[in-house]
Structure formats: structure tokens, C-alpha cells
Design a protein around this motif. Sequence first.
Motif, short mmCIF file in Angstrom:
data_model
loop_
_atom_site.label_atom_id
_atom_site.label_comp_id
_atom_site.label_asym_id
_atom_site.label_seq_id
_atom_site.Cartn_x
_atom_site.Cartn_y
_atom_site.Cartn_z
N ILE A 121 0.83 -1.42 0.24
CA ILE A 121 0.22 0.25 -0.06
C ILE A 121 0.91 0.88 0.05
O ILE A 121 0.64 2.35 -0.96
CB ILE A 121 -0.59 0.10 1.34
CG1 ILE A 121 -1.95 -1.22 1.10
CG2 ILE A 121 -1.46 1.20 1.14
CD1 ILE A 121 -2.82 -0.90 2.21
N LEU A 122 1.73 0.66 0.90
CA LEU A 122 2.60 2.35 0.48
C LEU A 122 3.71 2.40 -0.53
O LEU A 122 3.53 3.60 -0.73
CB LEU A 122 4.08 2.04 1.69
CG LEU A 122 5.09 3.36 2.06
CD1 LEU A 122 4.78 4.06 2.40
CD2 LEU A 122 6.22 2.32 2.12
N ILE A 123 3.77 1.65 -1.11
CA ILE A 123 4.50 1.67 -2.70
C ILE A 123 2.80 2.04 -3.80
O ILE A 123 3.55 3.06 -4.38
CB ILE A 123 4.70 0.51 -3.25
CG1 ILE A 123 5.29 -0.09 -2.63
CG2 ILE A 123 5.31 0.49 -4.87
CD1 ILE A 123 6.51 -2.10 -2.74
N CYS A 124 2.57 1.81 -3.59
CA CYS A 124 0.81 2.29 -4.63
C CYS A 124 0.60 3.88 -4.24
O CYS A 124 0.65 4.57 -5.24
CB CYS A 124 -0.40 2.04 -3.87
SG CYS A 124 -0.69 -0.04 -4.19
N ALA A 125 1.19 4.36 -2.80
CA ALA A 125 0.73 5.46 -2.49
C ALA A 125 1.67 6.63 -3.16
O ALA A 125 1.50 7.72 -3.88
CB ALA A 125 0.55 5.95 -0.66
N THR A 309 12.25 3.78 -5.38
CA THR A 309 12.88 2.65 -5.54
C THR A 309 12.86 1.54 -3.88
O THR A 309 13.50 0.29 -4.33
CB THR A 309 14.08 2.68 -6.30
OG1 THR A 309 14.01 2.92 -7.57
CG2 THR A 309 14.97 1.49 -6.48
N SER A 310 13.36 2.26 -3.00
CA SER A 310 14.21 1.63 -2.08
C SER A 310 12.31 0.97 -1.23
O SER A 310 12.87 0.21 -0.74
CB SER A 310 13.77 2.66 -0.91
OG SER A 310 13.28 4.00 -0.83
N SER A 311 11.23 2.05 -1.64
CA SER A 311 10.41 1.38 -1.19
C SER A 311 9.87 -0.29 -1.87
O SER A 311 9.61 -1.36 -0.93
CB SER A 311 8.88 1.95 -1.21
OG SER A 311 8.51 2.16 -2.77
N ILE A 312 10.32 -0.60 -2.55
CA ILE A 312 9.97 -1.92 -3.71
C ILE A 312 10.84 -2.38 -3.22
O ILE A 312 11.05 -3.59 -3.03
CB ILE A 312 10.44 -1.31 -5.29
CG1 ILE A 312 9.31 -0.68 -5.53
CG2 ILE A 312 10.65 -2.18 -5.54
CD1 ILE A 312 9.42 -0.72 -7.33
N LEU A 313 13.04 -2.17 -2.75
CA LEU A 313 13.68 -3.07 -2.53
C LEU A 313 13.22 -3.53 -1.08
O LEU A 313 13.39 -4.73 -1.06
CB LEU A 313 14.48 -2.35 -2.36
CG LEU A 313 15.32 -2.45 -3.73
CD1 LEU A 313 16.54 -1.34 -3.51
CD2 LEU A 313 15.84 -3.43 -4.29
N LEU A 315 10.21 -4.14 0.00
CA LEU A 315 9.42 -5.11 -0.06
C LEU A 315 9.39 -6.23 -0.37
O LEU A 315 9.75 -8.22 -0.11
CB LEU A 315 7.99 -4.77 -1.35
CG LEU A 315 6.87 -6.10 -1.88
CD1 LEU A 315 6.09 -6.80 -0.20
CD2 LEU A 315 6.13 -5.42 -3.26
N ALA A 316 10.68 -6.32 -1.56
CA ALA A 316 10.84 -7.55 -1.74
C ALA A 316 12.63 -8.11 -1.02
O ALA A 316 11.99 -9.94 -0.91
CB ALA A 316 11.60 -7.15 -3.19
N PHE A 317 12.77 -7.45 0.22
CA PHE A 317 13.95 -7.52 1.13
C PHE A 317 12.90 -8.57 1.65
O PHE A 317 13.11 -9.49 2.67
CB PHE A 317 14.68 -6.36 1.51
CG PHE A 317 15.28 -7.10 2.62
CD1 PHE A 317 16.61 -7.33 2.00
CD2 PHE A 317 14.77 -6.92 3.91
CE1 PHE A 317 17.74 -7.93 3.12
CE2 PHE A 317 16.44 -7.66 4.96
CZ PHE A 317 17.05 -8.07 4.41
N THR A 318 12.09 -8.09 2.09
CA THR A 318 10.43 -8.24 3.23
C THR A 318 10.09 -9.21 2.95
O THR A 318 10.41 -11.14 3.64
CB THR A 318 9.95 -8.06 3.13
OG1 THR A 318 10.13 -6.19 3.84
CG2 THR A 318 9.20 -8.31 4.95
N ILE A 319 9.94 -10.15 1.58
CA ILE A 319 9.83 -11.38 1.66
C ILE A 319 10.42 -12.21 0.93
O ILE A 319 10.06 -13.23 1.60
CB ILE A 319 8.90 -11.06 -0.14
CG1 ILE A 319 7.95 -10.75 -0.26
CG2 ILE A 319 8.64 -12.45 -1.10
CD1 ILE A 319 7.18 -9.77 -1.72
N LEU A 320 11.75 -12.18 0.61
CA LEU A 320 12.64 -13.14 0.80
C LEU A 320 13.08 -13.30 2.01
O LEU A 320 13.50 -14.60 2.29
CB LEU A 320 13.66 -12.56 -0.10
CG LEU A 320 15.03 -13.76 0.30
CD1 LEU A 320 15.00 -14.65 -0.25
CD2 LEU A 320 16.70 -11.76 -0.35
#
Length: 354
Positions: A121-125, A309-313, A315-320
Motif C-alpha cells: 500500500i505504501l508503494i501504491c501511495a 525504488t527503496s520502497s520496492i526493495l 518489499l522484495a527484501f521482506t518477502i525474501l
Amino acid sequence: MFVSFLIIIVSTYLIWKVSDSFSVASNYITRNMNEGIKGPTINAIASSLPELLISFFFLFYIGDIQGFSAGFATIVGSSIFNIAIIPTIAFLFIYKEKKSFPTDKKIIIQDGIFLIITEFILICALYYQGISLFFSCILIFLYITYVIYIFKKRNISNNSTQTQQINLTSNNNFFSQLVQLDLYSLICKNNKLNTLRSIIILLISIVIISICCKQLVYAAESLAILLDINLFFVTFCIIAIASSIPDTILSVKDAQDKKYKDAFSNAYASNIFDICIGVGLPVLVYLLVYDIDSISLDISSSFNQVIFTSSILLLAFTILITIIYYLRAINVFRAVIIILLYIIFLLTVYFLSI
């Protein structure tokens, strides 16, 4: 430059020492809570105050997108540190007694899903041109929903009629108490800890932590100018770690007390609090105070691309990391892997910010 580093070191030390007494008071007040509730609620909220305060200070001190980006960097940097390093440090502190740190799959799924939804949701915002009043309220509402869910899912036990007494040794050397900011010894002296003394300790701790956070903001800005480094990276790396010290101490103490669920869930819940409240609340107050609709974010500019970009990273890091925790308990090998991933993340953000 030396002065800025000194301020950061002293402020970090003060946050660290105050966090010890803060942890004692927090543990006393929440002594009758079931394991798995205290970590993701009381501990997460209390220990994440530095991130929230720093986000407020940056936004109102610098203002608009510059202030938001610095506070946002603290939130992202702290979130990465929380989810990767805090469980690892907690494991290292109990390594002699336990060769692996147990991870709870139910907590990983429940808290992990909430955290991933929050980050999405943060990324969407951010993608839709910034954080508006609407998105700020959604983030805050998400955290309220999370807390309600936690209390319903992990009910507080009312069966125990005994009150746990926390007995600690008071340091009788007054000078040593002041140097170490041992609020427990200064306030309780030779008396037992009770609810009133715990509240006093918590309030004084919050005041000291607030002052330290304000100094960290000034020092970060000065250091970024002197070293000619993007303020985003300075706050992401240095200030975020300093602000995560209370989270680390609470999780380590819970792990040493064999409260592994609290020690582990605190990292996830702190991140949920950081993003929902640490981002949502300061922006909401800022927009209302200055009567504007949103903090605009044009992701086509190189400066704002770092934030997005840091917010996308994140999310990816959290999933990993969540997948790693879900598959196996933390041992030495997996701890090393997680630390390496954290270092890679830091380097990635550094190269993005230059």
C-alpha cells in the motif's frame, strides 16, 4: 564533522542506556500478557518511538519532500535492520545455550502478510504521486486493524491470578547510575518496582529519547552537508540503526528470558508500526497543520526515484527474509546469509543515492 559524529555517538549511547530501564518498566507493566501479544503490540509501539519522533522532526524541521525523504529513509533503514538484524542478534546472544533460534510459522504468516500488505500500500501511495490524507488514514487504519487482530487471535490469559514480581539489583553508586542513565536504580532505589514507578520510568525515557532523536536529526543533516552525501543515505544507514536500538534490546532480553515468540514477532510488528504510524501519522499531522492535500512525489525525478525504488526493495527484501524464516529456524549459517543480504541492501541504497 567530529562534532556531528560525537552527537550521533552520544545520542545513540543515551538511547541505548535509557532503553534498558525502558525495557524493565515495559516488561513490568505487560507482565501478565501472554507470550506473542506483548512483542507485537506494547514492545513494538514503545521501542519504535525513536523512528516516529525522527520522522516527525525531519518533516517539520526541513519540510515537504526533503523532510519526508529523510524521515522515510529512517523508516526504511530501520525496517530492514529490524527484520534482518534484530532476530540475528537475539540468536547470537543465546547461541551458547541454544544452537538455533526458533521461528514461529503462525507469526511469520500472520505478521508477515500484514507487513507485506502494508508495504504494498505504501508503494501504491508513492506511485500515485505521494502520500495524501487518504493514504495516511489508510496506513493508520491498517495498524489499528492489526492490533485488534492480534488481541483477538492471541487472547490475553485471565487464568493466572499470580502477579509476576520482577526483581532486579539496584546499583547503589549514584555517580554510576547517572553515567549509565540507570533510571530504574535512580527512581526505585531500594524499593520494589510497581506500576507508578514503571510509568515514571517510561515517561522520563520517552523525554530523553525524544531529545536524542532531535539531536540525531540535526547531526544527520550536518553530516550529509560536510561529507557531501545524500541525506537519504545518512539517515537510512546511521540514524536508522541508532533508532532501532530499543527494538534490539527488547528482543534480546525476551530471547534471554526464553520468550522467543515475543523476541521474534517484535521485529515484524515494529516494521508494521514504523510504516503505518511512522509514515502515516507525521504526514497526516503535517498535511492538516499546513492545510495541504498531499506531499507530492514525482517519481520521474532522480531524487524521488530513490524513495520509490527503496520502497520496492524493502518489499522484495521482506518477502525474501520471510521465506528464509518460514523454511528454517535461525542458525549460524542462515544468520550469516541474512547479514550478507543486509549488507547488499545497504550497498544498493548507497549506489542509488549517489
